[in-house]
Write a protein that holds these residues in place. Structure first.
Motif, PDB file in Angstrom:
ATOM      1  N   ALA A  72       0.850  -1.188   0.000  1.00  0.00           N
ATOM      2  CA  ALA A  72       0.000   0.000   0.000  1.00  0.00           C
ATOM      3  C   ALA A  72       0.883   1.234   0.000  1.00  0.00           C
ATOM      4  CB  ALA A  72      -0.919   0.008   1.222  1.00  0.00           C
ATOM      5  N   THR A  73       0.575   2.170  -0.878  1.00  0.00           N
ATOM      6  CA  THR A  73       1.356   3.394  -1.000  1.00  0.00           C
ATOM      7  C   THR A  73       0.464   4.603  -0.803  1.00  0.00           C
ATOM      8  OG1 THR A  73       1.043   3.529  -3.398  1.00  0.00           O
ATOM      9  CG2 THR A  73       2.921   2.241  -2.603  1.00  0.00           C
ATOM     10  N   HIS A  74       1.077   5.768  -0.951  1.00  0.00           N
ATOM     11  CA  HIS A  74       0.351   7.015  -0.777  1.00  0.00           C
ATOM     12  C   HIS A  74      -0.724   7.193  -1.845  1.00  0.00           C
ATOM     13  CE1 HIS A  74      -0.265  11.260   0.221  1.00  0.00           C
ATOM     14  NE2 HIS A  74      -0.144  11.530  -1.058  1.00  0.00           N
ATOM     15  N   ASP A  75      -0.479   6.701  -3.050  1.00  0.00           N
ATOM     16  CA  ASP A  75      -1.383   6.945  -4.172  1.00  0.00           C
ATOM     17  C   ASP A  75      -2.256   5.757  -4.531  1.00  0.00           C
ATOM     18  OD1 ASP A  75      -0.356   9.553  -4.562  1.00  0.00           O
ATOM     19  OD2 ASP A  75       1.372   8.686  -5.588  1.00  0.00           O
ATOM     20  N   GLY A  76      -2.048   4.595  -3.917  1.00  0.00           N
ATOM     21  CA  GLY A  76      -2.855   3.440  -4.277  1.00  0.00           C
ATOM     22  C   GLY A  76      -2.296   2.169  -3.687  1.00  0.00           C
ATOM     23  N   THR A  86      -1.202  -6.010 -10.493  1.00  0.00           N
ATOM     24  CA  THR A  86      -2.017  -4.864 -10.887  1.00  0.00           C
ATOM     25  C   THR A  86      -1.834  -3.720  -9.894  1.00  0.00           C
ATOM     26  OG1 THR A  86      -3.650  -6.387 -11.801  1.00  0.00           O
ATOM     27  CG2 THR A  86      -4.346  -4.107 -11.493  1.00  0.00           C
ATOM     28  N   THR A  87      -1.762  -2.510 -10.404  1.00  0.00           N
ATOM     29  CA  THR A  87      -1.706  -1.310  -9.571  1.00  0.00           C
ATOM     30  C   THR A  87      -3.053  -0.594  -9.651  1.00  0.00           C
ATOM     31  OG1 THR A  87       0.673  -1.057  -9.925  1.00  0.00           O
ATOM     32  CG2 THR A  87      -0.536   0.881  -9.167  1.00  0.00           C
ATOM     33  N   VAL A  88      -3.608  -0.299  -8.506  1.00  0.00           N
ATOM     34  CA  VAL A  88      -4.911   0.348  -8.424  1.00  0.00           C
ATOM     35  C   VAL A  88      -4.737   1.696  -7.742  1.00  0.00           C
ATOM     36  CG1 VAL A  88      -7.279   0.193  -7.558  1.00  0.00           C
ATOM     37  CG2 VAL A  88      -6.084  -1.878  -8.316  1.00  0.00           C
ATOM     38  N   ASP A  89      -5.077   2.769  -8.440  1.00  0.00           N
ATOM     39  CA  ASP A  89      -5.040   4.098  -7.842  1.00  0.00           C
ATOM     40  C   ASP A  89      -6.286   4.291  -6.992  1.00  0.00           C
ATOM     41  OD1 ASP A  89      -2.699   4.633  -9.195  1.00  0.00           O
ATOM     42  OD2 ASP A  89      -3.711   5.573 -10.903  1.00  0.00           O
ATOM     43  N   THR A  90      -6.087   4.585  -5.731  1.00  0.00           N
ATOM     44  CA  THR A  90      -7.204   4.730  -4.810  1.00  0.00           C
ATOM     45  C   THR A  90      -6.812   5.638  -3.657  1.00  0.00           C
ATOM     46  OG1 THR A  90      -8.759   3.545  -3.377  1.00  0.00           O
ATOM     47  CG2 THR A  90      -6.525   2.687  -3.506  1.00  0.00           C
ATOM     48  N   ARG A  91      -7.798   6.164  -2.981  1.00  0.00           N
ATOM     49  CA  ARG A  91      -7.599   6.964  -1.771  1.00  0.00           C
ATOM     50  C   ARG A  91      -8.212   6.280  -0.555  1.00  0.00           C
ATOM     51  NH1 ARG A  91      -5.064   8.939  -5.336  1.00  0.00           N
ATOM     52  NH2 ARG A  91      -4.929  11.136  -5.951  1.00  0.00           N
ATOM     53  N   THR A  92      -8.722   5.071  -0.744  1.00  0.00           N
ATOM     54  CA  THR A  92      -9.431   4.380   0.341  1.00  0.00           C
ATOM     55  C   THR A  92      -9.019   2.918   0.385  1.00  0.00           C
ATOM     56  OG1 THR A  92     -11.340   5.825  -0.056  1.00  0.00           O
ATOM     57  CG2 THR A  92     -11.688   3.910   1.352  1.00  0.00           C
ATOM     58  N   LEU A  93      -8.564   2.475   1.552  1.00  0.00           N
ATOM     59  CA  LEU A  93      -8.204   1.083   1.774  1.00  0.00           C
ATOM     60  C   LEU A  93      -8.816   0.652   3.102  1.00  0.00           C
ATOM     61  CD1 LEU A  93      -6.672  -1.451   0.923  1.00  0.00           C
ATOM     62  CD2 LEU A  93      -4.638  -0.544   2.057  1.00  0.00           C
ATOM     63  N   VAL A  94      -9.803  -0.236   3.037  1.00  0.00           N
ATOM     64  CA  VAL A  94     -10.508  -0.720   4.229  1.00  0.00           C
ATOM     65  C   VAL A  94     -10.008  -2.125   4.536  1.00  0.00           C
ATOM     66  CG1 VAL A  94     -12.749  -1.076   5.306  1.00  0.00           C
ATOM     67  CG2 VAL A  94     -12.510   0.623   3.486  1.00  0.00           C
ATOM     68  N   TRP A  95      -9.510  -2.323   5.749  1.00  0.00           N
ATOM     69  CA  TRP A  95      -8.876  -3.578   6.146  1.00  0.00           C
ATOM     70  C   TRP A  95      -9.861  -4.411   6.968  1.00  0.00           C
ATOM     71  CZ3 TRP A  95      -4.634  -5.591   4.234  1.00  0.00           C
ATOM     72  CH2 TRP A  95      -3.990  -6.647   4.896  1.00  0.00           C
ATOM     73  N   CYS A  96     -10.394  -5.462   6.355  1.00  0.00           N
ATOM     74  CA  CYS A  96     -11.342  -6.361   7.018  1.00  0.00           C
ATOM     75  C   CYS A  96     -10.851  -7.801   6.945  1.00  0.00           C
ATOM     76  CB  CYS A  96     -12.728  -6.244   6.379  1.00  0.00           C
ATOM     77  SG  CYS A  96     -13.425  -4.579   6.382  1.00  0.00           S
ATOM     78  N   VAL A  97      -9.543  -7.988   7.046  1.00  0.00           N
ATOM     79  CA  VAL A  97      -8.943  -9.316   6.871  1.00  0.00           C
ATOM     80  C   VAL A  97      -9.363 -10.258   7.984  1.00  0.00           C
ATOM     81  CG1 VAL A  97      -6.754 -10.554   6.894  1.00  0.00           C
ATOM     82  CG2 VAL A  97      -7.018  -8.502   5.507  1.00  0.00           C
TER      83      VAL A  97
END
Length: 635
Positions: free
Chosen positions: A241-245, A252-263
């Motif tokens: 996980a990076t600053h931009d995605g 695959t690289t996914v540009d996103t501003r939201t990462l929800v951790w429900c592992v």
């Protein structure tokens, strides 16, 4: 003769049921004390509906004092247990400490977020275990859609409208299902300029959605998700996980501003400190929920490894259904051990089935083993939740009725900031706030809340409180920090009688963003500026806010140091191969600057010759800039 005291640690499904059952069984024959960080019981299965704006937060929060008669509530978190001395040490929400004596102890501390060793996840993701995290996610999703609607750049719009959920269990599936409906409703009323649609992704390394449920329910849930447009990717997870995605395991690289951790979840770390036999982080107990060799100690819920008598050699899973039933059996056995109730009994359960709410009229359920889908499953699911809730049933039903006939209010309140709900928190049910001893901000506003979080600038109106950097003292004028200069009890303001000269005044330091001065914060070109680097700065133990007068220390020793701080450039210059210390700062082997370091050798250039000298006709005080926009430090 004094009455025996029963102390219950935790008010989740197991702890709440234990306290309620003991209150009915003991009938004033024992003192029941419930230790919990909050004054409410949280009904977790309905938390995704809070994040989606269907239910108000208080609907899923049941008052402990209002529903548990003859139970004394103590607000605090247990941080130490003396088994031989039969005492529990705790810290209250304001940093005070206390000790509870017990004759019987019930450990029902529950579980916390499970964090895997994936680069960037701790810095850029958020969990979904407590009410603060649900409120933050609701605000954050609303904000991203609104910012995307105003964005002219199509790439930025796509990144803000992409929401990645990791974990396709109960929680992750419901969050993705409700989230897609919530954002679609927003865009339907306020279409985006680029004509784009929000995109939700659900990732998991398992082969199918809801791997712990029946395969027919799994297929039902996946079909509903795909029909709504959720991008379901099984056998895939986050690699970095990076600053931009995020970078996925399939490359695959996914540009996103939201990462929800429900592992998933793990048992509360409190039980690990007891030194008793464990089973995958859970405390081993017998079928009567009693710890072997400790007749006064009981455990139930997620922290207890309870033998499954219907499946020899296995333990009951960490589900709310089991925790709720553990609580009743545990209370009966505790009462029996005190001679108050009847005979103790072993825990034996019968599977009643599971329900998964997919939003709207859709759900997946198998009550009593009968698989159901569609509106019928939706009715069974909501009926089950109403029956299982210990309170607020009428209010919940009223909110469901209003949601069916009225549009949802898509507004962001901004009550929970990004740094208040860090993923690595061991107490997700409590949001970190300024002033708490352990509530040091987790990092900069630009990255602590997730990749590319768009928050107001630090120190600005409506933004987050200024944060202390590693090796620095708490921010001045912030809670638990040094008193603001010029305020009662603080140092005199610069440029005031008795104080230091103001910057850009004769004899003072050059003003920030002036020739020879330090670049202003958030100003392009400043090394380590939060707005430019986007990297997270962990707060070291020495930089976290501390109470003004800690127990056992003198008030003078508790005051923060006023020695000069190390320069930003010194903090940023790290040698290759440096290691990260336990406090969160990186060590490169060279001695780091300390607070006792002397002032910088270069005081900067002399004041300009046309600067008027101080005198009776010059009023002391800061200088007002007239040559450009105001920067930090200007009045």
């Amino acid at each position: 003769m004094s009455r025996p005291r029963i102390v219950i640690v935790g008010a989740g499904f197991a702890g709440y049921r234990t306290a309620r059952t003991l209150s009915r069984l003991t009938r004033h024959q024992a003192d029941i004390v419930l230790l919990n960080p909050t004054d409410y019981f949280l009904y977790l299965p309905l938390l995704p509906q809070v994040a989606a704006g269907i239910l108000e937060p208080r609907r899923v929060s049941v008052s402990l004092s209002g529903t548990l008669p003859r139970v004394r509530l103590v607000l605090g978190e247990a941080d130490g247990i003396d088994l031989d001395g039969r005492t529990v040490h705790y810290t209250d929400p304001e940093g005070g400490e206390g000790t509870l004596r017990y004759d019987r102890l019930v450990l029902a501390a529950g579980s916390v977020n499970k964090l895997l060793p994936i680069p960037g996840v701790a810095e850029h993701a958020h969990g979904f275990r407590g009410l603060p995290e649900a409120l933050y996610l609701r605000d954050h999703v609303t904000r991203q859609v609104e910012l995307a609607a105003a964005a002219d750049d199509r790439a930025e719009c796509a990144a803000r409208c992409t929401f990645v959920v990791v974990g396709a269990g109960y929680t992750g599936t419901e969050v993705a299902a409700h989230g897609q409906m919530y954002t679609d409703a927003q865009v339907r009323r306020h279409p985006m300029r680029t004509g784009m649609r929000p995109r939700w992704m659900l990732l998991d390394v398992a082969e199918r959605v809801l791997p712990e449920m029946d395969e027919r329910l799994s297929r039902t849930a996946e079909r509903v998700l795909r029909q709504r447009g959720v991008d379901v990717r099984m056998g895939t997870s986050v690699k970095e996980a990076t600053h931009d995605g995020v970078l996925l395991t399939d490359g695959t690289t996914v540009d996103t501003r939201t990462l929800v951790w429900c592992v998933g979840v793990r048992p509360d770390p409190l039980v690990e400190s007891l030194g008793l036999p464990m089973e995958r982080g859970r405390l081993l107990v017998d079928p009567h929920l009693q710890v072997p060799g400790r007749p006064e100690l009981f455990a139930c819920g997620d922290v207890a490894a309870v033998p499954d008598l219907t499946k020899p050699g296995q333990y009951t899973p960490m589900t709310a259904q089991h925790a709720w039933r553990h609580g009743k059996v545990c209370a009966e056995n505790v009462a029996a051990s005190l001679g108050i109730g009847g005979q103790r009994r072993a825990y034996r359960h019968r599977d009643m089935g599971f329900v998964v709410d997919l939003g709207g009229a859709k759900a997946a359920a198998n009550p009593l083993g009968v698989p159901m889908s569609g509106p019928a499953a939706g009715a069974v699911t909501r009926g089950y939740h109403l029956a299982a809730m210990p309170g607020n049933r009428v209010r919940v039903a009223a909110d469901w009725l209003l949601d069916a006939v009225l549009p949802r209010q898509a507004v962001q309140l901004g009550l929970v900031r990004s740094w208040s709900v860090p993923l690595e928190s061991a107490s997700p049910e409590v949001a970190r706030v300024p002033g708490r001893p352990d509530a040091g901000p987790a990092g900069s506003a630009g990255s602590a809340g997730g990749p590319g979080r768009t928050e107001p600038a630090e120190g600005r109106q409506g933004g987050e409180p200024a944060k202390a950097r590693p090796g620095e003292e708490p921010a001045k004028s912030q809670p638990d920090g040094e008193s603001a200069k010029g305020q009662p009890g603080g140092e005199p303001a610069k440029g005031q009688p008795g104080g230091e000269p103001a910057k850009s005044q004769p004899g003072g330091e050059p003003a920030k963003a002036q020739p020879g001065g330090e670049p202003a914060r958030k100003h392009p070109g400043r090394p380590g500026a939060d707005g430019a680097s986007g990297k997270r700065h962990r707060t070291s133990e020495s930089a976290r806010p501390r109470p003004a007068h800690a127990p056992g220390t003198s008030r003078k020793a508790a005051e923060p140091s006023t020695a000069p701080k190390p320069s930003t450039g010194a903090r940023r210059s790290e040698a290759p191969g440096g290691t990260r210390s336990s406090g969160g700062t990186r060590s490169s082997g060279a001695p780091a600057p300390t607070r006792s370091a002397g002032p910088p050798t270069d005081p900067g250039p002399e004041p300009p010759p046309n600067q008027p000298p101080p005198g009776p006709d010059i009023a002391p005080g800061p200088v007002k800039r007239t040559d450009g926009p105001a920067v930090e430090g200007d009045s």
